[in-house]
Design an enzyme around this catalytic site. Structure first.
Site, mmCIF file in Angstrom:
data_model
loop_
_atom_site.group_PDB
_atom_site.id
_atom_site.type_symbol
_atom_site.label_atom_id
_atom_site.label_comp_id
_atom_site.label_asym_id
_atom_site.label_seq_id
_atom_site.Cartn_x
_atom_site.Cartn_y
_atom_site.Cartn_z
ATOM 1 N N LEU A 153 0.834 -1.204 0.000
ATOM 2 C CA LEU A 153 0.000 0.000 0.000
ATOM 3 C C LEU A 153 0.865 1.248 0.000
ATOM 4 O O LEU A 153 1.738 1.387 0.837
ATOM 5 C CB LEU A 153 -0.877 0.031 1.264
ATOM 6 C CG LEU A 153 -1.649 -1.246 1.591
ATOM 7 C CD1 LEU A 153 -2.377 -1.090 2.911
ATOM 8 C CD2 LEU A 153 -2.628 -1.573 0.459
ATOM 9 N N LYS A 207 8.301 -9.083 -0.315
ATOM 10 C CA LYS A 207 8.039 -7.738 0.195
ATOM 11 C C LYS A 207 9.316 -6.882 0.192
ATOM 12 O O LYS A 207 9.341 -5.763 -0.322
ATOM 13 C CB LYS A 207 7.470 -7.853 1.620
ATOM 14 C CG LYS A 207 7.392 -6.562 2.369
ATOM 15 C CD LYS A 207 6.382 -5.621 1.749
ATOM 16 C CE LYS A 207 6.507 -4.242 2.380
ATOM 17 N NZ LYS A 207 5.489 -3.342 1.902
ATOM 18 N N LEU A 253 9.937 6.403 -11.929
ATOM 19 C CA LEU A 253 11.106 6.970 -12.594
ATOM 20 C C LEU A 253 11.039 8.496 -12.535
ATOM 21 O O LEU A 253 11.455 9.173 -13.462
ATOM 22 C CB LEU A 253 11.164 6.495 -14.050
ATOM 23 C CG LEU A 253 11.629 5.048 -14.269
ATOM 24 C CD1 LEU A 253 11.555 4.679 -15.747
ATOM 25 C CD2 LEU A 253 13.056 4.824 -13.752
ATOM 26 N N GLY A 256 13.965 13.200 -8.172
ATOM 27 C CA GLY A 256 13.589 14.119 -7.097
ATOM 28 C C GLY A 256 14.677 14.230 -6.056
ATOM 29 O O GLY A 256 15.854 13.932 -6.327
ATOM 30 N N GLY A 260 11.928 8.895 0.594
ATOM 31 C CA GLY A 260 11.798 8.936 2.056
ATOM 32 C C GLY A 260 10.645 8.039 2.452
ATOM 33 O O GLY A 260 10.305 7.097 1.741
ATOM 34 N N CYS A 263 8.868 3.336 4.727
ATOM 35 C CA CYS A 263 9.107 1.980 4.217
ATOM 36 C C CYS A 263 10.440 1.798 3.505
ATOM 37 O O CYS A 263 11.238 0.964 3.916
ATOM 38 C CB CYS A 263 7.970 1.602 3.275
ATOM 39 S SG CYS A 263 6.375 1.773 4.073
#
Ligand code: UGA
Length: 440
Positions: A153, A207, A253, A256, A260, A263
């Site tokens: 999520l 995961k 892609l 930036g 952060g 996760c």
């Protein structure tokens, strides 16, 4: 069917509400009584678009309940999901599993019927196996099955991600566990969502590998952006050009200020620790972590350079401080590195963020909070866009130009059209795209 969801953080609350949407009877449990009181009063402890309505609807229908004690939640539950935090353990980067095991012990003590315990929390490979041993030790009298069902999520679009996922991953060992999870996710059959049944270890690793791969993809394009700046190429077009290759894909892609959030930083580190324990070097992920850390500091230099090398005594308007839009989450946000570094160099910082203020006031001392973008940029020597909230995309650049002291625009998310910014009179600096002089 009936489930208990332990933990009403981001993952637990969204998953609980979405399972209710699937028609499951859900009881969400959290030890923090004040959080439960808040939820019972219809208020959300986090900001997530659509969540408040979803919760209200299913509470009214009696399908979603909240409690601060475990027993009523365990009653008759077919499955018990553990969705508590697994933060980075202080000092060593391993995932801290103390909340997971505390929850598991309580479940073992409280259960009075055979059930399936599912980890939704992100847990290192091997955790499911440890839980199996724990249950056998604490409750030799009761068959307690274990499964792994990681979540994918994204904050800000978590409900959509739950209800219309790319895939669902279920790590199971028994037919009964497989049947229970298949039944819980049955509504997704209608939209033909692939449901992968794997071993528990495989699900746990999927995961971490997913988040580490996505972090790698972002870091890759960020480094390509640096090169673009040197050779006069445009990273947006490079990203499109490579992303249209189906083997690469267009998503994740966007260059930036570095990734952060709660996760990617935590999970990349935890995967490295797991790999170390097993003597397997993961050099790519290791480099990604280092490059991303360095990137946040690099952004400070970029801003200072755009302001002719001097920020002492200057006023900087920062638009957006959350780690991404549509969330109030500030965890590991690039702003937490960039803003204090600019303050340390003597800049005065004025901030507007649509949702970040509550957290931000605690985490970013000494900044002036403004209730809208125009208030923040009034009298500024530079505007720095850190988070791409939609409302910033619509900023009236002509009006902005009339309010600032110096027309410097540093766009760390490539939200603005450089030509348009330049026409409005700004000196424009983006990420991985050619800069623009004012009026050029
Ligand atoms: C991420 C994953 O996307 C989810 O699938 C996963 O379930 C979740 O972590 C988790 O493990 O719980 P999230 O942290 O909410 O979700 O946010 P993302 O949308 O993935 O963004 C993470 C960071 O990467 C943000 O700082 C974002 O600005 C940055 N990012 C993302 C980029 O810099 N460029 C991109 O192209 C995409």
């Amino acid at each position: 069917m009936r489930i208990a969801m332990i933990g009403t953080g981001y993952v637990g609350l969204v998953s609980g509400a979405c399972f209710a949407e699937f028609g499951v009877e859900v009881t969400c449990v959290d030890k923090a009584a004040e959080k439960i009181a808040m939820l019972e009063a219809g208020r959300m402890p986090i900001y997530e678009p659509g969540l408040e309505d979803l919760v209200a609807r299913h509470r009214a229908a009696g399908r979603l309940r909240f409690t601060s004690t475990l027993e009523p939640a365990l009653e008759g539950a077919d499955a018990i999901f553990i969705a508590v935090g697994t933060p980075t353990r202080r000092g060593d980067g391993h995932a801290d599993l103390s909340y997971v095991f505390a929850a598991a012990e309580e479940i073992a003590r409280g259960l009075d019927h055979p059930a399936l315990v599912v980890t939704k929390s992100t847990v290192p490979v091997g955790t499911g196996r440890r839980l199996q041993r724990l249950f056998r030790e604490l409750r030799p009298d009761l068959p307690i099955d274990v499964a792994s069902n990681p979540e994918f999520l994204r904050e800000g679009s978590a409900i959509e991600d739950f209800l219309r996922p790319d895939r669902v991953v279920c790590g199971v060992e028994t037919q009964a566990a497989r049947d229970t999870l298949a039944a819980l996710y049955r509504p997704l059959n209608l939209i033909e969502t692939p449901i992968l049944f794997t071993s528990i270890e495989t699900a746990e690793l999927i995961k971490y590998a997913t988040n580490s791969f996505l972090a790698t993809k972002i870091t890759f394009i960020n480094e390509i952006a640096d090169l673009c700046e040197k050779v006069g190429a445009d990273v947006q077009q490079v990203a499109r050009g490579i992303g249209l290759d189906g083997r690469i894909g267009r998503k994740f892609l966007h260059a930036g200020p570095g990734y952060g959030g709660s996760c990617f930083p935590k999970d990349t580190l935890a995967l490295l620790r797991t790999a170390e324990l097993h003597g397997v070097p993961l050099r790519i992920v290791d480099t990604v972590v280092q490059v991303n850390e360095a990137r946040k500091r690099r952004m400070v230099k970029k801003i200072v350079d755009a302001m002719s090398g001097e920020v002492a005594g200057k006023r900087i308007a920062v638009l957006g401080v959350t780690f991404k839009p549509n969330t109030d989450d500030m965890r590991e946000s690039p702003s937490l590195v960039i803003v204090p570094a600019l303050q340390a160099e003597g800049a005065e910082i004025r901030v507007h963020d649509p949702e970040g203020r509550r957290e931000g006031e605690r985490l970013l001392p000494g900044v002036t909070w403004c209730s809208d973008s125009y208030e923040a940029i009034t009298g500024a020597d530079a505007i720095v866009l850190l988070t791409e909230w939609n409302q910033f995309r619509g900023l009236d650049l002509d009006r902005a130009r009339s309010l600032v002291r110096q027309p410097v625009l540093v766009d760390l998310r490539n939200v603005f059209d450089p030509e348009r910014a330049s026409r409005a009179g700004f000196v424009y600096t983006g990420v991985g795209r050619p800069g623009r002089r004012a009026g050029a």
